[in-house]
Each structure stands twice: as structure tokens, then as C-alpha cells.
Design an enzyme around this catalytic site. Structure first.
Site, PDB file in Angstrom:
ATOM      1  N   ASP A 286      13.445  32.333  18.538  1.00 23.17           N
ATOM      2  CA  ASP A 286      14.972  32.227  17.972  1.00 23.17           C
ATOM      3  C   ASP A 286      14.770  31.339  16.650  1.00 23.17           C
ATOM      4  O   ASP A 286      14.664  30.492  16.647  1.00 23.17           O
ATOM      5  CB  ASP A 286      15.826  31.628  18.988  1.00 23.17           C
ATOM      6  CG  ASP A 286      17.440  31.566  18.500  1.00 23.17           C
ATOM      7  OD1 ASP A 286      17.830  32.520  17.530  1.00 23.17           O
ATOM      8  OD2 ASP A 286      18.023  30.484  18.636  1.00 23.17           O
TER       9      ASP A 286
ATOM     10  N   GLU B 183      14.131  37.200  17.400  1.00 22.80           N
ATOM     11  CA  GLU B 183      15.567  37.638  16.923  1.00 22.80           C
ATOM     12  C   GLU B 183      15.818  37.998  15.967  1.00 22.80           C
ATOM     13  O   GLU B 183      15.472  37.063  14.921  1.00 22.80           O
ATOM     14  CB  GLU B 183      16.599  36.488  17.687  1.00 22.80           C
ATOM     15  CG  GLU B 183      18.185  37.015  17.772  1.00 22.80           C
ATOM     16  CD  GLU B 183      19.125  35.973  18.212  1.00 22.80           C
ATOM     17  OE1 GLU B 183      19.051  36.072  19.876  1.00 22.80           O
ATOM     18  OE2 GLU B 183      19.625  35.037  17.773  1.00 22.80           O
TER      19      GLU B 183
ATOM     20  N   ASP C  33      19.026  26.123  22.420  1.00 25.40           N
ATOM     21  CA  ASP C  33      17.862  26.878  21.018  1.00 25.40           C
ATOM     22  C   ASP C  33      16.502  27.389  22.024  1.00 25.40           C
ATOM     23  O   ASP C  33      16.113  28.601  21.806  1.00 25.40           O
ATOM     24  CB  ASP C  33      17.438  25.902  20.215  1.00 25.40           C
ATOM     25  CG  ASP C  33      18.526  25.359  19.232  1.00 25.40           C
ATOM     26  OD1 ASP C  33      18.973  26.455  18.655  1.00 25.40           O
ATOM     27  OD2 ASP C  33      19.097  23.894  19.517  1.00 25.40           O
TER      28      ASP C  33
END
Length: 212
Positions: free
Chosen positions: A20, A81, A157
């Protein structure tokens, strides 16, 4: 009764790294998939807050830490992502560079990558493309056995990255675009070129063993 033999692809596990992207905190996770069984090997963050506003140092930190993780866990594929297109153009440029560093690290080890939109990841994990970070984390807690993480502030996260990896698993790897050999395969073909860390060697050896 003689049971049918499992195919070689079913016996060999696949290791997926999920990322991410972030310019201050970047989440990452590594899962091992054997058939339908998913094992979380690690999930945590690259914390760059202490580097202040020096973007070049942050990019360097991302690249170096990604290489360390690749050499340790020997992932077969990267799922990352895609940046969310917001209003702040400068923030988007910085986020894109951070994502690029993670991808570059994997490509330097011949690891293919796939990008997933945030809504795609949320849909895959929770069934809703508008789910919150907290809802994604809750669903992952329900479906996976998660190892402990050092600080609660890092949790969302890290679980976002775990969601990206799991989303890729649900896609059965059908979206791989970049091609190329896995890093583990590269090491097997070129043992004299680079010595992987001890932990990576142990994991690679374990992955060659058939399931009990």
C-alpha cells in the site's frame, strides 16, 4: 482406495507481496498460498516520518527496504495498490514516485507486478468497494490468523497492504502483466550471482518441500 495425485502446482506454494504505497508510511505484507490455505508471513510498514520532507531520502529508503524484504521472503509476485487520484497534484506525483520505487525494486529482481484500484481491493476483501480501512482490517481479522504487530498506529496501513495481497490471491494471479521469472527462480538459475540472506534460503528450501 487410491487417491488422485495433486498437481505439482498445487504442491508448490506461491508467495505474494502486497504493498500500500505511501510517502510517509508505506504498508507491506507477505502471504504464502498453498491451494486455498493462506498463511500470513508478515505485515508491517516502512516508516519514513523521521526523514521529514526529504523526498529523495524517502524514495531511497523505500527501494532499499523493498529489496531487503524481497531477498528475505522471495515473493513470486507483487500486488500493489494504484494511487488514488485526488485533488492535490503534488501529493499525487510524490505518491506515484513512491509506488514506482516499490515496483522498480521488484522488477530489478524479475518479479512481476499487478496494480489494483483501492475500490477493487475493498470489494475483494469486504464485498463493498466503499469500505473503510477499519472495515478492511476487521474482515482480515475474521478470515486470517494475523501475527501481532508492534504498534497499533501502524495496523491500518499494514492491513491495507495485506488486503492488496489477498485481493491478488482471489484473482488467482490472472492479472499478472509484467511477466518474467520469480526472484526465487532467478536464484536457483544463478546461484553464483547473488547470495540470498539465510532467512530467504531457509524459506526457499521449505517451499520446495511437498505438502504433508
Amino acid at each position: 482406495m487410491i487417491l488422485p495425485l495433486a498437481s505439482s502446482s498445487e504442491l508448490l506454494p506461491k508467495v505474494i507481496m502486497g504493498v500500500d504505497p505511501g510517502t510517509s508510511i508505506m504498508g507491506y505484507a507477505v502471504i504464502e498460498v498453498r491451494g486455498q490455505k493462506v498463511t500470513v508471513l508478515c505485515y508491517d510498514v516502512i516508516d519514513m516520518q523521521k526523514l521529514g520532507t526529504n523526498h529523495a531520502l524517502k524514495l531511497k529508503r523505500i527501494f532499499e527496504r523493498m529489496l531487503e524484504l524481497i531477498d528475505e521472503y522471495l515473493p513470486d509476485e507483487l500486488a500493489i495498490e494504484a494511487p488514488f487520484f485526488g485533488v492535490n497534484v503534488q501529493s499525487m506525483l510524490k505518491l506515484g514516485r513512491a509506488q514506482g520505487m516499490a515496483i522498480a525494486a521488484c522488477l530489478s529482481r524479475q518479479i512481476p507486478y499487478v496494480e489494483y484500484a483501492p475500490t477493487k481491493v475493498k470489494q475483494a476483501v469486504t464485498g463493498s468497494g466503499s469500505a473503510t480501512k477499519e472495515q478492511v482490517a476487521h474482515m482480515l481479522r475474521q478470515t486470517l490468523t494475523l501475527p501481532p504487530i508492534a504498534e497499533a498506529s501502524k495496523f491500518l496501513d499494514a492491513t491495507d497492504a495485506l488486503g492488496v495481497a489477498l485481493c491478488h490471491h482471489y484473482q488467482k494471479g490472472n492479472n499478472v502483466k509484467a511477466g518474467g521469472k520469480s526472484w526465487g527462480k532467478f536464484l536457483a538459475d544463478n546461484p553464483a550471482k547473488l547470495a540470498a540472506p539465510v532467512a530467504g534460503k531457509k524459506l526457499a528450501a521449505a517451499r520446495k518441500k511437498p505438502a504433508a
